[in-house]
Design a protein around this motif. Structure first.
Motif, PDB file in Angstrom:
ATOM      1  N   ILE A 235     -16.330 -11.423   2.793  1.00 16.67           N
ATOM      2  CA  ILE A 235     -15.610 -11.113   1.557  1.00 16.67           C
ATOM      3  C   ILE A 235     -14.443 -12.077   1.356  1.00 16.67           C
ATOM      4  N   LEU A 236     -13.725 -12.386   2.426  1.00 12.79           N
ATOM      5  CA  LEU A 236     -12.594 -13.310   2.309  1.00 12.79           C
ATOM      6  C   LEU A 236     -13.038 -14.748   2.058  1.00 12.79           C
ATOM      7  N   SER A 237     -14.330 -15.031   2.264  1.00 16.79           N
ATOM      8  CA  SER A 237     -14.829 -16.372   1.961  1.00 16.79           C
ATOM      9  C   SER A 237     -15.012 -16.573   0.458  1.00 16.79           C
ATOM     10  N   ILE A 238     -14.947 -15.501  -0.321  1.00 18.67           N
ATOM     11  CA  ILE A 238     -14.999 -15.618  -1.781  1.00 18.67           C
ATOM     12  C   ILE A 238     -13.663 -16.196  -2.242  1.00 18.67           C
ATOM     13  N   GLY A 239     -13.715 -17.238  -3.039  1.00 15.23           N
ATOM     14  CA  GLY A 239     -12.506 -18.002  -3.356  1.00 15.23           C
ATOM     15  C   GLY A 239     -11.340 -17.212  -3.901  1.00 15.23           C
ATOM     16  N   ALA A 240     -11.592 -16.190  -4.717  1.00 20.07           N
ATOM     17  CA  ALA A 240     -10.511 -15.458  -5.373  1.00 20.07           C
ATOM     18  C   ALA A 240      -9.955 -14.315  -4.545  1.00 20.07           C
ATOM     19  N   VAL A 241     -10.577 -14.002  -3.401  1.00 18.87           N
ATOM     20  CA  VAL A 241     -10.160 -12.846  -2.601  1.00 18.87           C
ATOM     21  C   VAL A 241      -8.969 -13.199  -1.710  1.00 18.87           C
ATOM     22  N   LYS A 242      -7.932 -12.381  -1.783  1.00 19.08           N
ATOM     23  CA  LYS A 242      -6.721 -12.610  -0.988  1.00 19.08           C
ATOM     24  C   LYS A 242      -6.416 -11.480  -0.014  1.00 19.08           C
ATOM     25  N   GLY A 243      -7.232 -10.438  -0.009  1.00 18.77           N
ATOM     26  CA  GLY A 243      -6.986  -9.336   0.915  1.00 18.77           C
ATOM     27  C   GLY A 243      -8.237  -8.503   1.117  1.00 18.77           C
ATOM     28  N   PHE A 244      -8.350  -7.901   2.308  1.00 18.60           N
ATOM     29  CA  PHE A 244      -9.500  -7.051   2.647  1.00 18.60           C
ATOM     30  C   PHE A 244      -8.988  -5.867   3.453  1.00 18.60           C
ATOM     31  N   GLU A 245      -9.458  -4.665   3.115  1.00 18.54           N
ATOM     32  CA  GLU A 245      -9.146  -3.499   3.928  1.00 18.54           C
ATOM     33  C   GLU A 245     -10.340  -2.561   3.938  1.00 18.54           C
ATOM     34  N   ILE A 246     -10.561  -1.925   5.085  1.00 14.59           N
ATOM     35  CA  ILE A 246     -11.705  -1.027   5.239  1.00 14.59           C
ATOM     36  C   ILE A 246     -11.207   0.375   5.563  1.00 14.59           C
ATOM     37  N   GLY A 247     -11.880   1.382   4.994  1.00 11.84           N
ATOM     38  CA  GLY A 247     -11.413   2.752   5.173  1.00 11.84           C
ATOM     39  C   GLY A 247     -10.045   2.948   4.548  1.00 11.84           C
ATOM     40  N   ASP A 248      -9.151   3.570   5.277  1.00 12.31           N
ATOM     41  CA  ASP A 248      -7.788   3.753   4.776  1.00 12.31           C
ATOM     42  C   ASP A 248      -6.993   2.457   4.764  1.00 12.31           C
ATOM     43  N   GLY A 249      -7.483   1.447   5.494  1.00 15.65           N
ATOM     44  CA  GLY A 249      -6.841   0.137   5.470  1.00 15.65           C
ATOM     45  C   GLY A 249      -5.385   0.171   5.863  1.00 15.65           C
ATOM     46  N   PHE A 250      -4.539  -0.430   5.038  1.00 16.60           N
ATOM     47  CA  PHE A 250      -3.118  -0.527   5.369  1.00 16.60           C
ATOM     48  C   PHE A 250      -2.415   0.830   5.324  1.00 16.60           C
ATOM     49  N   THR A 251      -3.006   1.783   4.633  1.00 18.06           N
ATOM     50  CA  THR A 251      -2.430   3.128   4.611  1.00 18.06           C
ATOM     51  C   THR A 251      -2.450   3.749   6.000  1.00 18.06           C
ATOM     52  N   ALA A 252      -3.430   3.356   6.832  1.00 21.82           N
ATOM     53  CA  ALA A 252      -3.533   3.894   8.187  1.00 21.82           C
ATOM     54  C   ALA A 252      -2.308   3.553   9.028  1.00 21.82           C
ATOM     55  N   ALA A 253      -1.634   2.462   8.689  1.00 21.77           N
ATOM     56  CA  ALA A 253      -0.439   2.060   9.443  1.00 21.77           C
ATOM     57  C   ALA A 253       0.695   3.066   9.276  1.00 21.77           C
ATOM     58  N   LYS A 254       0.639   3.878   8.217  1.00 22.23           N
ATOM     59  CA  LYS A 254       1.679   4.873   7.966  1.00 22.23           C
ATOM     60  C   LYS A 254       1.258   6.265   8.437  1.00 22.23           C
ATOM     61  N   SER A 255       0.035   6.381   8.955  1.00 20.89           N
ATOM     62  CA  SER A 255      -0.493   7.676   9.343  1.00 20.89           C
ATOM     63  C   SER A 255      -0.195   7.989  10.805  1.00 20.89           C
TER      64      SER A 255
END
Length: 366
Positions: A235-255
């Protein structure tokens, strides 16, 4: 050019430039006997082709695919499949004035720094048109996945500040609006926002969400070729993509662990299911049988009409106004690209998984 290949068993190699004669892909490792025709691929290409709505570039391309090899009497033969799409409506003269300077947000400077030369016509190999080959190959991978009972649903989760909440997602709505949003009300608000951006000659980004169902537990290679790691790379190999998260992603860092862990339950048929899916369908880099859920952040289109500051090839400061035909938002046309890259990744991992256990191997040669 290194880096134009993807896959271990199901391998693809994309080729071509935005303003070259054609673009395409070679697919190797596709099993023989898969029903396939040009119409199967065209359906996917039509979803990404330009000129289909006010929110895409007016460049007019039919994006008609030709199967050059690897298919006989409507089925794959096990040999390399070569797919070609002619470029029909390129205007290289639109890029004459900017060939001597570096466009902000584009790969002009970095390509020249790496290769000592660059193709300024529409971005050359770094253009979004390179994704034609990805989408064509992804159509083949999707057909393979369908045979295995795996389906992929992809849509615009947000465009600019307008987001679709989980409880208002309506899959039937995705194809009813030009933005690919699963909510009519959200699509209406997003179009109003985009109209305001276009009036200012500006652009915006958004988020594409992808949900994979039917993927069995046990798919993904631990350590370096994890399911989520391979998806992230694709997904990050697509030129316009600047971020990837799976499941809760970055929200998990606050859980907390007590909230983030997904409890297991018996399904009554001898299998395990999860009460929640914070992990997004993977554990230890291997699919756990629940839906695989991830999101990709798409940046705003860098080609905008507003005057921008840059430098020329001699390092002298200059201003630039980009003309030509460009998408005010990339998200709607990126949806099928995300879907294609997901399909290619999963199809390759499913094929790899046939060698993970002796009982699997024995079934093949019984």
């Amino acid at each position: 050019m290194a880096g134009s290949n993807l896959g271990t068993i199901l391998k693809i190699s994309t080729w071509g430039e935005s303003h070259g004669k054609a673009v395409g892909v070679v697919i190797d490792g596709c099993p023989a006997g898969l029903s396939l025709c040009e119409e199967d691929i065209q359906v996917f290409l039509d979803r990404r082709k330009p000129g289909t709505s006010p929110y895409s570039t007016p460049r007019s391309e039919s994006d008609t695919v030709q199967i050059l090899s690897g298919v006989f009497e409507g089925a794959t033969t096990g040999t390399p499949i070569s797919l070609l799409v002619q470029n029909e409506d390129y205007k290289s003269e639109d890029y004459d004035e900017i060939s001597s300077c570096y466009r902000p947000g584009h790969a002009d400077y970095t390509y020249e720094a790496k290769y000592g030369i660059r193709d300024p016509r529409g971005g050359g190999r770094s253009s979004g048109r390179e994704t034609v080959g990805r989408v064509a190959a992804g159509a083949v991978a999707s057909k393979l996945l369908a045979e295995m009972g795996v389906s992929i649903l992809t849509y615009a989760k947000s465009i600019g500040p307008v987001s679709v909440s989980d409880d208002e997602i309506d899959p039937d709505e995705i194809t009813k609006n030009p933005l690919g949003m699963p909510s009519a009300s959200a699509a209406k608000k997003a179009m109003e926002y985009l109209d305001a951006c276009r009036e200012k000659q500006d652009s915006c980004g958004g988020v594409v969400e992808c949900v994979v169902t039917g993927l069995p537990a046990g798919i993904g290679e631990p350590v370096f070729d994890k399911l989520d790691a391979d998806l992230a790379k694709a997904i990050l190999s697509i030129g316009a993509v600047k971020g990837f998260e799976i499941g809760d992603g970055f929200t998990a860092a606050k859980s907390t662990g007590s909230k983030n862990n997904d409890a297991f339950l018996p399904d009554g048929e001898g299998r395990l299911i999860k009460e929640t899916n914070h992990a997004g369908g993977t554990l230890g880099g291997i699919s756990d049988g629940s839906p695989v859920l991830f999101r990709a952040a798409i940046k705003p289109t860098p080609s905008i009409g507003i005057t921008q500051q840059t430098v020329d090839k001699n390092g002298q400061p200059t201003d630039i106004e980009i003309t030509g035909r460009h998408d005010p938002v990339i998200v709607p046309r990126a949806i099928v690209v995300v879907e294609a890259m997901t399909a290619l990744t999963l199809a390759d991992l499913l094929l790899l998984n046939t060698s993970s256990r002796m009982d699997y191997l024995k079934k093949v040669y019984e």
